[in-house]
Design a protein around this motif. Structure first.
Motif, PDB file in Angstrom:
ATOM      1  N   TRP A 130      26.248  16.392 -40.328  1.00  0.00           N
ATOM      2  CA  TRP A 130      27.589  16.562 -39.750  1.00  0.00           C
ATOM      3  C   TRP A 130      27.593  17.484 -38.542  1.00  0.00           C
ATOM      4  CZ3 TRP A 130      32.021  14.134 -39.893  1.00  0.00           C
ATOM      5  CH2 TRP A 130      33.221  14.794 -39.627  1.00  0.00           C
ATOM      6  N   GLU A 131      26.859  18.581 -38.621  1.00  0.00           N
ATOM      7  CA  GLU A 131      26.884  19.570 -37.526  1.00  0.00           C
ATOM      8  C   GLU A 131      25.543  20.274 -37.332  1.00  0.00           C
ATOM      9  OE1 GLU A 131      29.633  22.501 -36.184  1.00  0.00           O
ATOM     10  OE2 GLU A 131      31.193  21.682 -37.474  1.00  0.00           O
ATOM     11  N   HIS A 132      25.377  20.826 -36.132  1.00  0.00           N
ATOM     12  CA  HIS A 132      24.207  21.656 -35.811  1.00  0.00           C
ATOM     13  C   HIS A 132      24.708  22.848 -34.984  1.00  0.00           C
ATOM     14  CE1 HIS A 132      20.182  22.809 -35.396  1.00  0.00           C
ATOM     15  NE2 HIS A 132      19.677  21.839 -34.665  1.00  0.00           N
ATOM     16  N   PRO A 133      25.438  23.761 -35.621  1.00  0.00           N
ATOM     17  CA  PRO A 133      26.094  24.836 -34.857  1.00  0.00           C
ATOM     18  C   PRO A 133      25.143  25.809 -34.180  1.00  0.00           C
ATOM     19  CG  PRO A 133      26.341  25.208 -37.232  1.00  0.00           C
ATOM     20  CD  PRO A 133      25.731  23.846 -37.078  1.00  0.00           C
ATOM     21  N   CYS A 134      23.968  26.058 -34.774  1.00  0.00           N
ATOM     22  CA  CYS A 134      23.001  26.988 -34.147  1.00  0.00           C
ATOM     23  C   CYS A 134      22.526  26.409 -32.817  1.00  0.00           C
ATOM     24  CB  CYS A 134      21.811  27.231 -35.069  1.00  0.00           C
ATOM     25  SG  CYS A 134      22.238  28.136 -36.564  1.00  0.00           S
ATOM     26  N   GLN A 135      22.393  25.085 -32.774  1.00  0.00           N
ATOM     27  CA  GLN A 135      21.974  24.421 -31.536  1.00  0.00           C
ATOM     28  C   GLN A 135      23.026  24.623 -30.449  1.00  0.00           C
ATOM     29  OE1 GLN A 135      18.955  22.527 -30.965  1.00  0.00           O
ATOM     30  NE2 GLN A 135      19.702  22.886 -28.908  1.00  0.00           N
ATOM     31  N   SER A 136      24.291  24.417 -30.801  1.00  0.00           N
ATOM     32  CA  SER A 136      25.361  24.561 -29.794  1.00  0.00           C
ATOM     33  C   SER A 136      25.430  25.970 -29.237  1.00  0.00           C
ATOM     34  CB  SER A 136      26.723  24.222 -30.402  1.00  0.00           C
ATOM     35  OG  SER A 136      26.762  22.886 -30.730  1.00  0.00           O
ATOM     36  N   LEU A 137      25.210  26.935 -30.116  1.00  0.00           N
ATOM     37  CA  LEU A 137      25.243  28.332 -29.661  1.00  0.00           C
ATOM     38  C   LEU A 137      24.149  28.570 -28.608  1.00  0.00           C
ATOM     39  CD1 LEU A 137      27.190  30.461 -30.690  1.00  0.00           C
ATOM     40  CD2 LEU A 137      25.490  31.131 -32.394  1.00  0.00           C
ATOM     41  N   ASN A 177      28.759  16.479 -32.368  1.00  0.00           N
ATOM     42  CA  ASN A 177      29.917  17.039 -33.082  1.00  0.00           C
ATOM     43  C   ASN A 177      30.067  18.534 -32.785  1.00  0.00           C
ATOM     44  OD1 ASN A 177      30.405  14.577 -34.261  1.00  0.00           O
ATOM     45  ND2 ASN A 177      29.833  15.160 -36.332  1.00  0.00           N
ATOM     46  N   SER A 178      28.969  19.269 -32.981  1.00  0.00           N
ATOM     47  CA  SER A 178      29.056  20.725 -32.755  1.00  0.00           C
ATOM     48  C   SER A 178      29.311  21.037 -31.281  1.00  0.00           C
ATOM     49  CB  SER A 178      27.764  21.411 -33.205  1.00  0.00           C
ATOM     50  OG  SER A 178      27.668  21.390 -34.603  1.00  0.00           O
ATOM     51  N   LEU A 179      28.688  20.241 -30.406  1.00  0.00           N
ATOM     52  CA  LEU A 179      28.823  20.505 -28.970  1.00  0.00           C
ATOM     53  C   LEU A 179      30.248  20.235 -28.472  1.00  0.00           C
ATOM     54  CD1 LEU A 179      26.880  21.483 -26.794  1.00  0.00           C
ATOM     55  CD2 LEU A 179      26.320  19.101 -26.296  1.00  0.00           C
ATOM     56  N   MET A 180      30.857  19.171 -28.971  1.00  0.00           N
ATOM     57  CA  MET A 180      32.235  18.880 -28.565  1.00  0.00           C
ATOM     58  C   MET A 180      33.174  20.001 -29.045  1.00  0.00           C
ATOM     59  SD  MET A 180      34.732  15.702 -29.535  1.00  0.00           S
ATOM     60  CE  MET A 180      34.488  14.458 -28.309  1.00  0.00           C
ATOM     61  N   LEU A 181      32.961  20.442 -30.274  1.00  0.00           N
ATOM     62  CA  LEU A 181      33.788  21.538 -30.798  1.00  0.00           C
ATOM     63  C   LEU A 181      33.567  22.808 -29.977  1.00  0.00           C
ATOM     64  CD1 LEU A 181      33.134  20.913 -34.615  1.00  0.00           C
ATOM     65  CD2 LEU A 181      35.364  20.689 -33.472  1.00  0.00           C
ATOM     66  N   ALA A 182      32.300  23.107 -29.683  1.00  0.00           N
ATOM     67  CA  ALA A 182      31.979  24.339 -28.941  1.00  0.00           C
ATOM     68  C   ALA A 182      32.580  24.302 -27.537  1.00  0.00           C
ATOM     69  CB  ALA A 182      30.464  24.509 -28.861  1.00  0.00           C
TER      70      ALA A 182
END
Ligand code: CP
Ligand code: NVA
Length: 316
Positions: A129-136, A165-170
């Motif tokens: 679903w997400e990869h938030p560490c990558q977006s950061l 997903n994470s990138l669009m949110l970020a």
């Protein structure tokens, strides 16, 4: 440096407020300037991975080592999460031994169960679903290269997946314009889109969906690509290769973006599929800086979550 208290876990980039995201990026910059701050002496995290990894595993291991703590890798065969032992028992046992868990799970629901039952912080090291560490790390890299984030145009070419997903949110949180070009049947998830549109309404960022990579990259400051076949989707390889054949990022496509555009990819890359064989060598490519920045972004997250009182960070 300002203080803020993060949630217990880092599950989604969307759980950060825009201010928290900005502060975390600032702290990641501090981590990059001061590589051996022993802020997590005596702390241990477990790396609970159900899928392979090079960057995420190594950056968490090096982050803990450089911060004075340690990381213990647990292989899926050893733990047998949900097979040898229920997920909620694994979470409760690990909480008795370690100070945090970085988990890469096949299903996002597994991560959520871990977070619910664990008394120590749980970090999303990638799910379906997400990869938030990558977006950061991506935002950290863009900020370094461009000197700002707000108002930039990022064009993501390819699958509506965990990375997008994470990138669009970020991007929508921080005020960057996000364009995505995907083939029919592989568009970004509706729930993520709605959430991002809500963030964009506050930050002023513009979100554009398209099926045409050319339209998306025109005027882009960043062109971003990810694999067509994510981990766990291997049985769909042929079908996906056909569906995405027009969505390769190559020199010709990149030349339609702004002159000083960055090319980004989370890696691993499939050369000759989502990118042409020479893309990583392209002068616009910042993929290895992006990979390096995983280390500093995760250090900032680890310090935030594992230090109950962040006064040490404030005094850095
Ligand atoms: N970008 C990334 O998460 O790489 P790994 O799968 O190698 O950890
Ligand atoms: N979308 C890719 C990202 C790998 C870092 C995957 O999930 O395999």
């Amino acid at each position: 440096m300002l203080l803020f208290k993060m949630n217990k876990d880092f599950i989604s980039i969307s759980h950060l407020s825009p201010d928290e995201l900005e502060l975390l990026l600032k702290e990641a910059q501090v981590m990059k300037q001061k590589r051996n701050l022993a802020l997590l002496q005596g702390k241990t995290i477990a790396l609970l991975f159900e899928k392979p990894s090079l960057r995420t595993r190594l950056s968490f291991e090096m982050a803990m080592k450089q911060l004075g703590g340690q990381a213990l890798y647990l292989s899926p065969q050893e733990v047998g999460m949900g097979k040898r032992e229920p997920i909620h028992d694994v979470a409760r046992v690990l909480s008795r031994y370690v100070d945090g868990i970085a988990a890469r799970t096949l299903l996002h629901s597994t991560l959520l169960t871990l977070a619910t039952y664990s008394s120590v912080p749980v970090i999303n090291a990638l799910t379906d679903w997400e990869h938030p560490c990558q977006s950061l790390a991506d935002l950290l890299t863009i900020q370094e290269k461009k000197g700002r984030l707000s108002g930039l145009n990022l064009a993501y070419i390819g699958d509506g997946n965990n990375v997008s997903n994470s990138l669009m949110l970020a991007c929508s949180l921080i005020g960057m314009n996000f364009r995505i070009a995907s083939p029919p049947g592989y568009k970004i998830n509706e729930e993520i889109l709605t959430q991002s549109q809500n963030f964009a309404a506050i930050s002023g960022s513009k979100i554009t969906l398209s099926e045409d990579p050319v339209q998306s990259v025109r005027g882009a400051d960043i062109v971003y690509s990810d694999v067509w076949v994510s981990m766990g989707q291997e049985s769909e390889t042929e079908k996906r290769r056909m569906a995405f054949s027009r969505y390769q990022v190559n020199e010709a496509l990149l030349s339609l973006a702004n002159k000083d555009a960055l090319f980004m990819h989370p890696l691993p890359a499939h050369h000759g599929e989502e990118i042409s064989v020479d893309m990583l060598e392209n002068p616009h490519s910042v993929v290895f800086d992006q990979a390096e920045n995983r280390l500093y972004a995760q250090k900032a997250v680890l310090v935030r979550l594992l230090l109950p009182d962040n006064s040490e960070v404030a005094s850095v």
